[in-house]
Each structure stands twice: as structure tokens, then as C-alpha cells.
Design a protein around this motif. Sequence first.
Motif, PDB file in Angstrom:
ATOM      1  N   GLN A 111       6.805  55.317  20.273  1.00 57.35           N
ATOM      2  CA  GLN A 111       6.220  54.646  20.862  1.00 57.35           C
ATOM      3  C   GLN A 111       5.287  54.417  20.262  1.00 57.35           C
ATOM      4  O   GLN A 111       4.597  53.440  20.157  1.00 57.35           O
ATOM      5  CB  GLN A 111       5.644  55.760  21.937  1.00 57.35           C
ATOM      6  CG  GLN A 111       6.547  56.004  22.802  1.00 57.35           C
ATOM      7  CD  GLN A 111       7.089  54.610  23.845  1.00 57.35           C
ATOM      8  OE1 GLN A 111       6.424  53.422  23.827  1.00 57.35           O
ATOM      9  NE2 GLN A 111       8.666  54.653  23.629  1.00 57.35           N
TER      10      GLN A 111
ATOM     11  N   ILE B  17      -0.322  42.639  26.712  1.00 59.30           N
ATOM     12  CA  ILE B  17      -1.047  43.087  27.530  1.00 59.30           C
ATOM     13  C   ILE B  17      -1.302  42.155  28.847  1.00 59.30           C
ATOM     14  O   ILE B  17      -2.296  41.151  28.311  1.00 59.30           O
ATOM     15  CB  ILE B  17      -2.367  43.679  27.067  1.00 59.30           C
ATOM     16  CG1 ILE B  17      -1.830  45.306  26.172  1.00 59.30           C
ATOM     17  CG2 ILE B  17      -3.251  44.062  28.573  1.00 59.30           C
ATOM     18  CD1 ILE B  17      -2.976  45.832  24.916  1.00 59.30           C
TER      19      ILE B  17
ATOM     20  N   TYR C 258      -8.041  55.786  31.096  1.00 59.98           N
ATOM     21  CA  TYR C 258      -7.085  55.786  29.829  1.00 59.98           C
ATOM     22  C   TYR C 258      -7.379  55.748  28.162  1.00 59.98           C
ATOM     23  O   TYR C 258      -6.720  55.367  27.493  1.00 59.98           O
ATOM     24  CB  TYR C 258      -6.177  53.882  29.429  1.00 59.98           C
ATOM     25  CG  TYR C 258      -6.837  52.867  30.011  1.00 59.98           C
ATOM     26  CD1 TYR C 258      -7.612  52.506  28.386  1.00 59.98           C
ATOM     27  CD2 TYR C 258      -6.856  52.246  30.905  1.00 59.98           C
ATOM     28  CE1 TYR C 258      -7.935  50.755  28.604  1.00 59.98           C
ATOM     29  CE2 TYR C 258      -7.569  50.664  31.184  1.00 59.98           C
ATOM     30  CZ  TYR C 258      -8.127  50.394  30.012  1.00 59.98           C
ATOM     31  OH  TYR C 258      -8.423  48.939  29.560  1.00 59.98           O
ATOM     32  N   THR C 259      -8.995  55.993  28.270  1.00 59.38           N
ATOM     33  CA  THR C 259      -9.143  56.783  27.071  1.00 59.38           C
ATOM     34  C   THR C 259      -9.541  57.720  27.281  1.00 59.38           C
ATOM     35  O   THR C 259     -10.672  58.098  27.335  1.00 59.38           O
ATOM     36  CB  THR C 259     -10.100  56.000  25.849  1.00 59.38           C
ATOM     37  OG1 THR C 259     -10.129  54.593  26.100  1.00 59.38           O
ATOM     38  CG2 THR C 259     -10.907  56.478  24.599  1.00 59.38           C
TER      39      THR C 259
ATOM     40  N   SER D  61       1.298  44.844  19.009  1.00 57.71           N
ATOM     41  CA  SER D  61       2.125  45.462  19.660  1.00 57.71           C
ATOM     42  C   SER D  61       2.312  44.738  20.899  1.00 57.71           C
ATOM     43  O   SER D  61       1.476  43.686  21.038  1.00 57.71           O
ATOM     44  CB  SER D  61       1.316  46.524  20.585  1.00 57.71           C
ATOM     45  OG  SER D  61       0.703  47.075  20.634  1.00 57.71           O
TER      46      SER D  61
ATOM     47  N   SER E 246      -0.840  58.524  28.364  1.00 60.15           N
ATOM     48  CA  SER E 246      -0.358  58.208  30.478  1.00 60.15           C
ATOM     49  C   SER E 246       0.619  57.448  30.676  1.00 60.15           C
ATOM     50  O   SER E 246       0.985  58.419  31.826  1.00 60.15           O
ATOM     51  CB  SER E 246      -2.410  56.870  30.179  1.00 60.15           C
ATOM     52  OG  SER E 246      -1.429  55.968  30.207  1.00 60.15           O
ATOM     53  N   LEU E 247       1.683  57.309  29.217  1.00 63.33           N
ATOM     54  CA  LEU E 247       2.752  57.271  30.766  1.00 63.33           C
ATOM     55  C   LEU E 247       3.310  58.614  30.574  1.00 63.33           C
ATOM     56  O   LEU E 247       4.391  57.750  31.440  1.00 63.33           O
ATOM     57  CB  LEU E 247       3.344  56.364  29.200  1.00 63.33           C
ATOM     58  CG  LEU E 247       4.552  54.806  29.256  1.00 63.33           C
ATOM     59  CD1 LEU E 247       3.647  53.825  29.421  1.00 63.33           C
ATOM     60  CD2 LEU E 247       5.047  55.059  27.733  1.00 63.33           C
TER      61      LEU E 247
ATOM     62  N   ALA F 281      -7.784  44.867  24.937  1.00 66.42           N
ATOM     63  CA  ALA F 281      -7.566  45.245  23.729  1.00 66.42           C
ATOM     64  C   ALA F 281      -9.222  45.423  22.862  1.00 66.42           C
ATOM     65  O   ALA F 281      -9.616  46.457  22.201  1.00 66.42           O
ATOM     66  CB  ALA F 281      -7.136  44.884  23.116  1.00 66.42           C
TER      67      ALA F 281
ATOM     68  N   ARG G 239      -5.209  54.006  20.860  1.00 70.55           N
ATOM     69  CA  ARG G 239      -4.297  53.075  22.188  1.00 70.55           C
ATOM     70  C   ARG G 239      -3.615  53.687  22.524  1.00 70.55           C
ATOM     71  O   ARG G 239      -3.271  53.664  22.808  1.00 70.55           O
ATOM     72  CB  ARG G 239      -4.835  51.587  21.186  1.00 70.55           C
ATOM     73  CG  ARG G 239      -5.644  50.711  21.625  1.00 70.55           C
ATOM     74  CD  ARG G 239      -6.221  49.229  21.519  1.00 70.55           C
ATOM     75  NE  ARG G 239      -5.207  48.449  22.572  1.00 70.55           N
ATOM     76  CZ  ARG G 239      -5.445  48.642  23.816  1.00 70.55           C
ATOM     77  NH1 ARG G 239      -6.855  48.926  24.266  1.00 70.55           N
ATOM     78  NH2 ARG G 239      -5.010  47.739  24.601  1.00 70.55           N
ATOM     79  N   ARG G 240      -2.900  53.025  21.046  1.00 73.45           N
ATOM     80  CA  ARG G 240      -1.106  53.302  21.475  1.00 73.45           C
ATOM     81  C   ARG G 240      -0.591  55.445  21.654  1.00 73.45           C
ATOM     82  O   ARG G 240      -0.083  55.829  22.366  1.00 73.45           O
ATOM     83  CB  ARG G 240      -0.340  53.497  19.803  1.00 73.45           C
ATOM     84  CG  ARG G 240      -0.120  52.318  19.641  1.00 73.45           C
ATOM     85  CD  ARG G 240       0.789  51.931  19.185  1.00 73.45           C
ATOM     86  NE  ARG G 240       2.264  51.566  19.998  1.00 73.45           N
ATOM     87  CZ  ARG G 240       2.608  50.564  20.827  1.00 73.45           C
ATOM     88  NH1 ARG G 240       1.764  49.902  20.813  1.00 73.45           N
ATOM     89  NH2 ARG G 240       3.773  51.129  21.091  1.00 73.45           N
TER      90      ARG G 240
ATOM     91  N   ASN H  45      -3.028  56.859  23.093  1.00 75.43           N
ATOM     92  CA  ASN H  45      -3.667  57.126  24.663  1.00 75.43           C
ATOM     93  C   ASN H  45      -2.786  56.276  26.125  1.00 75.43           C
ATOM     94  O   ASN H  45      -2.086  56.755  26.712  1.00 75.43           O
ATOM     95  CB  ASN H  45      -5.140  56.396  24.898  1.00 75.43           C
ATOM     96  CG  ASN H  45      -6.056  57.275  24.672  1.00 75.43           C
ATOM     97  OD1 ASN H  45      -6.179  58.424  25.197  1.00 75.43           O
ATOM     98  ND2 ASN H  45      -6.336  57.407  23.915  1.00 75.43           N
ATOM     99  N   ARG H  46      -1.977  55.434  25.145  1.00 75.39           N
ATOM    100  CA  ARG H  46      -0.587  54.351  25.810  1.00 75.39           C
ATOM    101  C   ARG H  46       0.307  56.402  26.375  1.00 75.39           C
ATOM    102  O   ARG H  46       0.615  55.622  27.656  1.00 75.39           O
ATOM    103  CB  ARG H  46      -0.400  53.847  25.539  1.00 75.39           C
ATOM    104  CG  ARG H  46       0.875  53.086  25.770  1.00 75.39           C
ATOM    105  CD  ARG H  46       1.317  51.628  25.114  1.00 75.39           C
ATOM    106  NE  ARG H  46       2.589  50.870  25.217  1.00 75.39           N
ATOM    107  CZ  ARG H  46       3.677  51.258  25.301  1.00 75.39           C
ATOM    108  NH1 ARG H  46       3.484  52.788  24.309  1.00 75.39           N
ATOM    109  NH2 ARG H  46       5.158  50.951  25.687  1.00 75.39           N
TER     110      ARG H  46
END
Lengths: 274, 203
Positions: free
Chosen positions: A70, B105, A3-4, B102, A43-44, B114, A36-37, A39-40
Motif C-alpha cells: 500500500q 482523488i 486524515y492526517t 498515486s 484510516s483504511l 492533495a 499521505r500513503r 495516513n491513507r
Amino acid sequence: MEYTVVQDEEIDILLLDLLERHGYDFTDYSKASLKRRINRLFSLDRFPSFAEFRFRLKNDPTYIRRFIEQITVPVTEMFRDPNFYRALREEVLPTLGTYPFIRIWHAGCSTGEEVYSMAILLKEANLFHKSLLYATDINPEVLEKARKGIFPLSQMKQYSENYILSGGKNDFSSYYSAIYDHAKFDASLNSKMIFSTHNLVSDRSFNEFQLILCRNVLIYFDRDLQSRVFKLFDDSLDHLGFLALGSKETIRFSGIASKYKQVGGKEKIWRKTV
Amino acid sequence: MAENGVGSGIEAVVIGGSAGSLNVILNTLPLLTRQLKLSIIIVLHRKSSYDSSLANLLGGKTTLPVKEADEKEPILPGKIYLAPADYHLLIEKDKTFSLDYSEKIHYSRPSLDATFQTAAEVYRSGLAGLLLSGANSDGAEGLRSVKANGGLTAIQDPEDAEVSYMPDQALSKMKPDYLLSAKEIAGFLNDLSQARSTRNKGS
């Protein structure tokens, strides 16, 4: 790691695209959270490559809306940190009550849960009739939700507990009607709310307020941007006005700290003294 | 146990735990060396509460400074930082903390994943990740990214953990460098600290 996928250098490229093509400036946001967001979202939405992600962002205006929605964190709740709301009730509202007219700014209001919480506080302090609540956010989608005042019914138990802990004396359910799995808040509550997009990074002061609330927004900004936003708040606060921040945010390291005095002990509420 | 010796270049340790891990931490802290050369970052799942009593509780167990991490705070050696309740604790490239509110998780905020993941990408081989007892699957992915970035990994032995689910989840996804019992953790951390100070003197 799966996910990164989008790496630091690529994020810098995206941020420049966004600024140049669309006028959104995220370059002074804290990077770890942004990464993080992004990358989220990557993938989403199942992008096969960074190039395609970048192309979509550059050329599809509807996708920009999704990106903004997002990337900015749309998480909020009613009466979050009940002690904070208790401090508003006990230490801020009595002072505001002495003014003929009360203007409050919720900066970065997201889906509006805090604005409705504030409206309830004002009603219970008999100040609602002379108040106006300005609620702004960078993200037009969340403002649309905020305007409606419809929140998931499943949250109401938690919100009701928060409300009672904040010193609320009424039956919390008297403020909304349940429709299927949603709670629709009383229409009179948003009669005093004004919703508008406002970007704390690039937009200016637009009024003078007696109270500004900006909770859990500044944590996403780097120190320079934080300082600029503090200046914006300072320019937008009346003499003796109040500034309320999130439980882990402080004005201590900003240029305006010397002009403000913390109200009470623990809560992150400051009063402008100069 | 892994064949290689304890990593000598470890700069920071992230310790993640959930149900059954608080006692492990409370028993470990008094045994830590006073000359700690590492930064220790503790992320515990806990009920979201507003006060900082957990930092006080941990602080009472050691003469080392223990504090809740503040946003933008630089991460210094010899200090023990605790993730504040109800925020994700992230590590920035310049080795400062940032906070994030956010989505939860694995139903958790703070999330172990995280912190493990952002720390791994910053410290790389200078990071050790330690996953303790818990009833949640949080932490497994994060610990895997510690390993993928060249860091050192350790998991509390499921046989020894009060709740074995979390160590088991991680073990199903990766092979850590060390499996430790609760009693071995202080020694493990002290060794990492010692290895670092020897290395610094040597260079």
C-alpha cells in the motif's frame, strides 16, 4: 483534520522500526507522499491509535506485506505517454536491433503493464526472439500480478488508444483474450520475462543491460537516494545503453549526467556515451 | 467578507479550480502586481495530456515567471507554478515540490485536496487557499485543512462561478474568510502581496 492522524515524528518512528525489524529502508523517500500513503492506510485499516498501528507493523509479518503493497504506489498503465513509446519504437529499438542479444530492465515494474507494452513493441520490431525482459519491484504482491499478465478489461479501451497513438499498427485486442471482466495477455509475451524482487534502495546491480526503464519511481525518492539509484543504473548499463525515465524525471541533477546525452528532444530517454 | 483585514504573513497561495476556472485565471494573471511577493501555486483539473501548453498559455498573460512545477524544485516568491498534468503536486517540509503518481482523488490527478493539504501542513498560517469554479467535490477537504492549520481561505462566490458545484461543496463544509467574485481575485492577491511587503519592511 481527520486524515492526517499520523504526524511527522510518528512517521520517523515507523520508518526506523521498519528498517530495524524488517530491513526495509524508506528513510530516504520523499516525505509528503509517504505521509499521505501512511495516513491513507491508517484510516483504511481503521486503527484506533498510532500505538496499535505501530505494534501491528512491528509484530505482524503478514501486515508488513500489506504495508509495502500500500505504501509503494502500485499505479501504472499500458503505453502510458504514447509519445514515449513512439520514441522507443523509432529511436531506441532500431539501435538495440543491431545487438545479437537484448537485455532490458524494468526497475520498479509494479503490476507489469509497461513490461507487457515493451514485449509488444519488441514483437512488432521482430526483436522479441532475442530479448530478455527483467522486471523487478520491491513489492512481491505486484510481481505476482505482473507474472499472470491479467489486467482489467475495463482498461483496454484506453490502452488500445494509447497503443495506436504510440504507432501501433495491429489490432490491440489480438494480444489478449477477454475472460469475464479481465484481459489475459498472450502467454508467449511473458515467455521472455523474468520477475524478481529487487529493492533499489538496498540491492545491487545484478546484470548489464542495453535499456533500463524506471518511470515514476524516482519521484518518490529524495535527492541523495536518487543519486545512489542513478549510480546503480549507470553500473548496470552497457556502453551506449539507454536509460528511460518518467515524463517529469531527469538525470540533470545527478552525478552521472555528464556521461549521458538525451535522445531526440522531448522524451526522457538518455544514452550513455562514455 | 470576513471582518479581519487581509492576512499579512501570507507566503504562498494555492489556487485550485476545475470546470469554469481557466478563464478566471486567464483574466486574473494580467492584473497581478509585478512586485509579487508571494508564490502562487495553481492546480487545475484538466485532461491528462503530455505537453506543457497550459503553462505557455498562462505565461502569455503575465510578465511574472510561470512554469510547471518540477519535482524537488524550491518554491520561490514572485513565481507562479502550475501543477503538471497527471501528477499530484505535493509540498515538502523544506518548501520544495514533489510529485506523486498515486491513485486519482475525486477522479482527479492532479487533486486539489492533495496540494491544499500538504501546503497547509507546511505553510500553516502563511498559506492562503483559493477555490474556484468547478463541477467536482475535490478541494473542499483540502481547503478545510488550510483553515484548520491557521491559513487564510477564500472561495469563488457560487453566484459568480461558471459552475457552482465545487464552491458549494466547500461552503457546505466550512466557512471561508472571503467569498470573492472573479473580478475581485487579482485585487485580493495583490493585497496579500502588499501586506507581506509592508510587514517585511516593518520588521
